[in-house]
Design an enzyme around this catalytic site. Structure first.
Site, short mmCIF file in Angstrom:
data_model
loop_
_atom_site.label_atom_id
_atom_site.label_comp_id
_atom_site.label_asym_id
_atom_site.label_seq_id
_atom_site.Cartn_x
_atom_site.Cartn_y
_atom_site.Cartn_z
N ARG A 3 0.84 -1.21 0.00
CA ARG A 3 0.00 0.00 0.00
C ARG A 3 0.87 1.26 0.00
O ARG A 3 0.56 2.23 -0.68
CB ARG A 3 -0.94 0.00 1.20
N CYS A 54 -1.39 6.29 8.83
CA CYS A 54 -1.70 5.01 8.18
C CYS A 54 -2.82 5.28 7.19
O CYS A 54 -2.76 6.27 6.46
CB CYS A 54 -2.09 3.96 9.22
#
Length: 275
Positions: free
Chosen positions: A180, A235
């Site tokens: 990611r 995040c």
């Protein structure tokens, strides 16, 4: 690890009047699962705080998928749970660490220092054959006095000031898994990639089977960063960055902030660049 306690310690303190236990169990795939599990079995005396209903605010155009909760409402829930500024609070989840760390960070943000995460979570507690119950406790309402630590929260302006700046003394840490971070896949958010200039320190590398690694190991994880640097962790939505925040503090970093809106907030502004 100053902010982590083990199940043996909690067992000894289980019935102390000044100790409150908070079950933060949650499943992003099934938001009802955490509460259902709590209703079936939990640590005696534990109350339940839901990630999306209690530890996050309403989702809007900006702020990310798990924005900061309304602070007055959050404090009221703490007071209803019998928590005041003198209470020792122990948070746990199923052993993932992230949901309990989110609660831990919120109390740190409110200026409450006597808050800890149960190492191994409910899974570790259960595997030790420690007592569980389905009884829902109730407590006398208290008054919770705050001493806000605003320096623990990074703003959008903080991120824009550091994003892509090679000579910045502020280090931006992306806590998501490497794929990611690299933008190779994005299973949740509308855009893939990272905030420009961020380095990658996956949050789960700070744990082993639900247990936090030692402070020495955490120091090794972040050994490429000067402890005097200011750090901002993020995040996808400000949840899994919390264990990295905790680990950085344990490793001796004093200037650590959480970008609570995280990548899901960053990409909600069209003008923000993505790397």
């Amino acid at each position: 690890m100053n902010y982590i306690i083990d199940k043996e310690w909690l067992l000894k303190k289980l019935h102390e009047q000044n100790v409150r236990i908070v079950d933060c169990s949650f499943s992003l795939a099934d938001p009802k699962k955490g509460r259902q599990g709590y209703d079936q079995n939990h640590i005696p005396g534990a109350i339940y705080f839901d990630l999306e209903k209690d530890l996050s605010g309403e989702v809007g155009e900006h702020g990310g998928r798990h924005p900061l909760p309304n602070i007055e409402e959050f404090i009221y829930k703490l007071e209803t749970a019998g928590i005041d500024e003198n209470t020792t609070v122990i948070a746990y989840d199923q052993g993932e660490g992230a949901f309990a760390a989110r609660f831990w960070w919120l109390l740190q943000y409110l200026g409450h220092e006597q808050v800890y995460v149960l190492d191994g979570g409910f899974k570790g507690w259960s595997e030790g054959n420690y007592p569980v119950t389905s009884e829902i406790p109730s407590f006398k309402k208290t008054i919770f006095k705050t001493n806000m630590n605003h320096e623990l929260l990074a703003s959008m302006e903080d991120i824009r000031a550091v994003a892509g700046e090679k000579d910045s003394q502020m280090i931006l840490i992306d806590s998501r898994e490497e794929r990611r971070y690299l933008g190779l896949e994005e299973p949740i958010d509308k855009k893939a990639g990272r905030i420009p200039g961020a380095i990658n320190k996956p949050w789960f590398e700070g744990l082993n089977a639900g247990y936090y690694k030692s402070a020495d190991v955490q120091k090794q994880r972040f050994s490429d960063i000067n402890t005097k640097n200011e750090i901002i962790v993020y995040c996808g939505s400000g949840v899994t960055a919390a264990p990295n925040f905790l680990a950085l503090k344990a490793a001796g970093f004093e200037k650590v902030k959480l970008y609570l809106g995280s990548f899901s907030d960053w990409i909600s502004y069209k003008e923000n660049e993505i790397e």
